[in-house]
Scaffold this motif. Structure first.
Motif, PDB file in Angstrom:
ATOM      1  N   VAL A 468       1.002  -1.469  -0.008  1.00 47.04           N
ATOM      2  CA  VAL A 468       0.079   0.033  -0.057  1.00 47.04           C
ATOM      3  C   VAL A 468       0.848   1.162  -0.051  1.00 47.04           C
ATOM      4  N   PRO A 469       0.323   2.436  -0.586  1.00 46.34           N
ATOM      5  CA  PRO A 469       1.104   3.566  -0.618  1.00 46.34           C
ATOM      6  C   PRO A 469       1.691   3.869   0.659  1.00 46.34           C
ATOM      7  N   LYS A 470       2.770   4.850   0.827  1.00 47.81           N
ATOM      8  CA  LYS A 470       3.398   5.188   2.084  1.00 47.81           C
ATOM      9  C   LYS A 470       2.402   6.044   3.037  1.00 47.81           C
ATOM     10  N   HIS A 475      -0.364   6.763   7.873  1.00 47.75           N
ATOM     11  CA  HIS A 475      -1.737   6.926   8.694  1.00 47.75           C
ATOM     12  C   HIS A 475      -1.960   5.878   9.582  1.00 47.75           C
ATOM     13  N   TYR A 476      -1.662   4.381   9.213  1.00 47.48           N
ATOM     14  CA  TYR A 476      -1.985   3.345   9.953  1.00 47.48           C
ATOM     15  C   TYR A 476      -0.862   3.399  11.159  1.00 47.48           C
ATOM     16  N   THR A 477       0.520   3.939  10.876  1.00 48.01           N
ATOM     17  CA  THR A 477       1.293   3.985  12.062  1.00 48.01           C
ATOM     18  C   THR A 477       0.940   5.081  13.097  1.00 48.01           C
ATOM     19  N   LEU A 478       0.154   6.192  12.738  1.00 45.92           N
ATOM     20  CA  LEU A 478      -0.300   7.311  13.590  1.00 45.92           C
ATOM     21  C   LEU A 478      -1.368   6.319  14.342  1.00 45.92           C
ATOM     22  N   ILE A 564      -9.053   3.148   8.669  1.00 46.79           N
ATOM     23  CA  ILE A 564      -8.068   2.340   9.640  1.00 46.79           C
ATOM     24  C   ILE A 564      -8.396   2.311  10.958  1.00 46.79           C
ATOM     25  N   ARG A 565      -8.676   1.153  11.559  1.00 45.02           N
ATOM     26  CA  ARG A 565      -9.137   1.247  12.869  1.00 45.02           C
ATOM     27  C   ARG A 565      -8.397  -0.119  13.732  1.00 45.02           C
ATOM     28  N   ALA A 595       2.271  -2.774   7.217  1.00 46.87           N
ATOM     29  CA  ALA A 595       1.613  -1.449   7.080  1.00 46.87           C
ATOM     30  C   ALA A 595       2.306  -0.507   8.019  1.00 46.87           C
ATOM     31  N   ILE A 596       3.367  -0.790   8.595  1.00 50.60           N
ATOM     32  CA  ILE A 596       4.033   0.132   9.683  1.00 50.60           C
ATOM     33  C   ILE A 596       5.175   0.848   9.015  1.00 50.60           C
TER      34      ILE A 596
END
Length: 639
Positions: A468-470, A475-478, A564-565, A595-596
């Protein structure tokens, strides 16, 4: 393959039920506890062919209701998504809001005026509501912009009459509407019957499902002991009795479970608990399974559901406590008319129910270990086979995997499987008309839970399908940072969920981002997946206490792109620091390491995640086999 109905008859006879409005797996398991998995599949296949209530959108329904308003000289009618028990999950008969408007969300409120109508929803449903309703007959509005009560107060004029159904409206809610409308010179009018019922052709009847005792090995405390303990609280308020209309309170207090309500093992009933611990339960006794009467004992008097009004009248001249936020105006009016003195206070069972005992916590941990293994098998399946399949197939696969557990009793809510942009709809419900296929280069959000005899689960994982795009990974990491911040929080005793909520949002706020829902809700034990009184949200002042089970589920949603959840369940525990509390995470399932963006995590956050994944492997590795085992090993390796 065709179902052999003749072979099915003995099992169907034991079910003793009609299917509309039921949690099929839950009541089937209750009625046929010794049925094999194959038996249940046969029963489910047969019942799938039985017609169930349809809630298709029909733009003619609101105009039909408006005609009644004109005839009855009502300026407006209030339509909450609610029933007599104020629970989240309603029997089909009570789904009036959905039938009238088409909106299928779990929270909403409509106001129907003679010439216009509005549906008020929160941030979870700002995308869903317009998609499900007909803009030609109803307008969708955010519930705070302005609040429904202010919106209607600005519409009515002196002398107007606004109707409401007192059977489904809490005392405090009616008081708030009466006060606001009164300032505009309008009157709130309690109606003898709900006008929607007059135009709802084919409205289903009440469900009929088996009632079983919840064994002490799962409940951890005998019903008699609970009733005695709660009775003391009633007496301390100066009351002679408490009226309970919340179904999870009744189920917890009596240690019973049923199948009347979708996704939650509840029984349609009312209960009056005397200060001496004696309970009068208003319920359909035909639902009782063998041994239930003995389980209840002499401390519970069983009366027909239809006798509830009469039962309220019998408290004439006595003090009775009700919770004004959940007890309905109809209950209060009946008690007042009978000459009872009302003492307002919280449902006395809600807080004790939220403080889980040692047995409940032990059972819940076991349920989560088994559920974590099921989730690992499911996530590996997603990696192998989900690309190109639709969301409904994803949901079905997850239920199939969980259903192999002998203690499994169905989903704790309808699974949210949002592929790509559908993941941005917070409480999305997939259907043949809305489902998307799982595609590479996108996120797949799966929010699901299960009911087990020993616990209730609720977990969300967002899966990176292919690369998936960076920006999406950032967003996932936040969101993950917010999840870790809550999981590692330590806070003084007496702290409310409002103080914890900001922990989940800080990393997002620093990036100018946020999410429009609470961070966490209470969870029951083989009861409601959403349970009060405590929450982690910008609104909750209720102090967190040891034994409470909560969700930890920050998120981020970009309309038209992705959602994202990341959700685990946590238990409030005593801290080693005197006077402080902290959380124990009890959900174990890998987060998607692909995803991180690792360099966005602090050293402490990486250490927490590595330790969490190590414990996940240690807990689950003996529960997964075959190709699932090396997959789990890879997904739980240190970053």
């Amino acid at each position: 393959m065709p179902v052999d109905l003749e072979a099915l008859k003995p099992l169907l006879a034991r079910v003793r039920a009609t299917p509309p409005g039921k949690n099929t797996d839950g009541w089937m398991a209750a009625a046929c506890p010794d049925a094999t998995a194959a038996d249940r599949q046969v029963i489910a296949a047969a019942l799938a062919a039985v017609p169930v209530p349809a809630f298709t959108r029909d733009a003619a329904r609101i105009p039909a209701l408006q005609k009644i308003l004109k005839k009855e000289k009502l300026a407006a009618f209030l339509v909450p998504r609610a029933d007599e028990h104020q629970g989240e999950y309603l029997v089909a008969r009570a789904e009036r809001l959905q039938w009238l408007t088409g909106f299928s969300g779990s929270a909403g409120f409509a106001i129907i005026l003679q010439k216009e109508a509005a549906l008020f929803v929160d941030g979870r449903y700002t995308l869903q509501a317009p998609a499900e309703t007909d803009a030609s007959v109803i307008e969708c509005r955010h519930f705070k912009k302005p609040p429904a009560i202010d919106w209607l107060a600005g519409k009515v004029k002196a002398g107007d009459r606004v109707g409401f159904d007192p059977r489904i409206t809490p005392v405090k809610e009616a008081e708030r509407w009466r006060e606001a409308l009164g300032k505009a010179g309008a009157a709130l009018v309690a109606l003898d019957s709900n006008p929607i019922d007059a135009i709802w052709t084919g409205q289903p009847g009440d469900p009929f499902s088996a009632i079983l005792a919840q064994p002490l090995k799962f409940a951890g405390e005998a019903s008699g002991d609970k009733r005695s303990r709660i009775g003391q609280e009633i007496a301390a308020r100066g009351a002679r009795a408490a009226v309970l209309n919340q179904l999870d309170s009744i189920a917890w207090l009596l240690n019973v479970r049923g199948g009347d309500t979708p996704a939650t093992p509840l029984v349609q009933s009312f209960l009056i608990l005397a200060a001496d611990g004696h309970a009068t339960w208003f319920v359909d006794q035909a639902k009782f399974t063998p041994g239930l009467t003995a389980h209840l004992g002499n401390g519970v008097t069983v009366r027909p559901l239809e006798a509830f009004a009469e039962g309220l009248q019998e408290w004439s001249g006595k003090a009775v406590t009700i919770e004004p936020e959940t007890a309905t105006a109809w209950i209060a009016d009946r008690l007042t008319a009978a000459g009872a003195t009302l003492i307002h206070g919280e449902d006395p069972s809600v807080l004790p129910k939220a403080r889980k005992n040692r047995v409940e916590l032990a059972g819940t941990r076991k349920a989560h270990a088994r559920d974590g293994a099921a989730m690992a098998r499911f996530l590996h399946w997603v990696d192998r086979e989900a690309v190109g399949q639709g969301e409904l197939a994803v949901m079905a696969k997850l239920e199939e995997i969980r259903g192999a557990d002998a203690l499994h009793r169905g989903a704790s809510f309808t699974t949210i499987a949002g592929a790509g942009s559908n993941g941005a709809i917070v409480h999305y419900r997939s259907s043949p008309a809305t489902e998307r296929k799982v595609e590479k280069g996108t996120f797949l959000l799966v929010d699901s839970g299960a009911q087990y005899l020993d616990g209730t689960t609720d977990i969300t994982r967002t899966i990176a399908v292919g690369g998936v795009p960076k920006r999406l990974r950032e967003h996932y990491t936040l969101v993950l940072k917010g999840h870790i911040a809550v999981a590692t929080a330590r806070f003084p005793k007496g702290t409310g969920g409002i103080a914890i909520d900001g922990f989940a949002r800080r990393a997002l706020w620093q990036a100018g981002l946020d999410f429009d829902h609470g961070t966490g809700h209470g969870v029951g034990v083989y009861l409601g997946v959403h349970e009060g009184p405590a929450r982690i949200s910008p609104l909750s002042q209720v102090p967190l206490e040891p034994g409470m089970i909560l969700s930890n589920e920050p998120g981020f949603y970009e309309t038209g792109s992705h959602g994202i959840r990341l959700e685990n369940l946590i238990v409030v525990t005593e801290s080693a620091k005197p006077g402080f509390l902290e959380f124990e995470t009890i959900t174990f399932c890998p987060f998607d390491r692909r995803a991180i963006v690792t360099n966005l995590l602090t050293t402490a956050e990486r250490q927490w995640l590595d330790a969490y994944h190590k414990r996940t492997w240690n807990l689950l590795e003996g529960r997964v086999t075959g190709a699932d085992r090396p997959w789990l090993k890879r997904m739980t390796a240190p970053l």
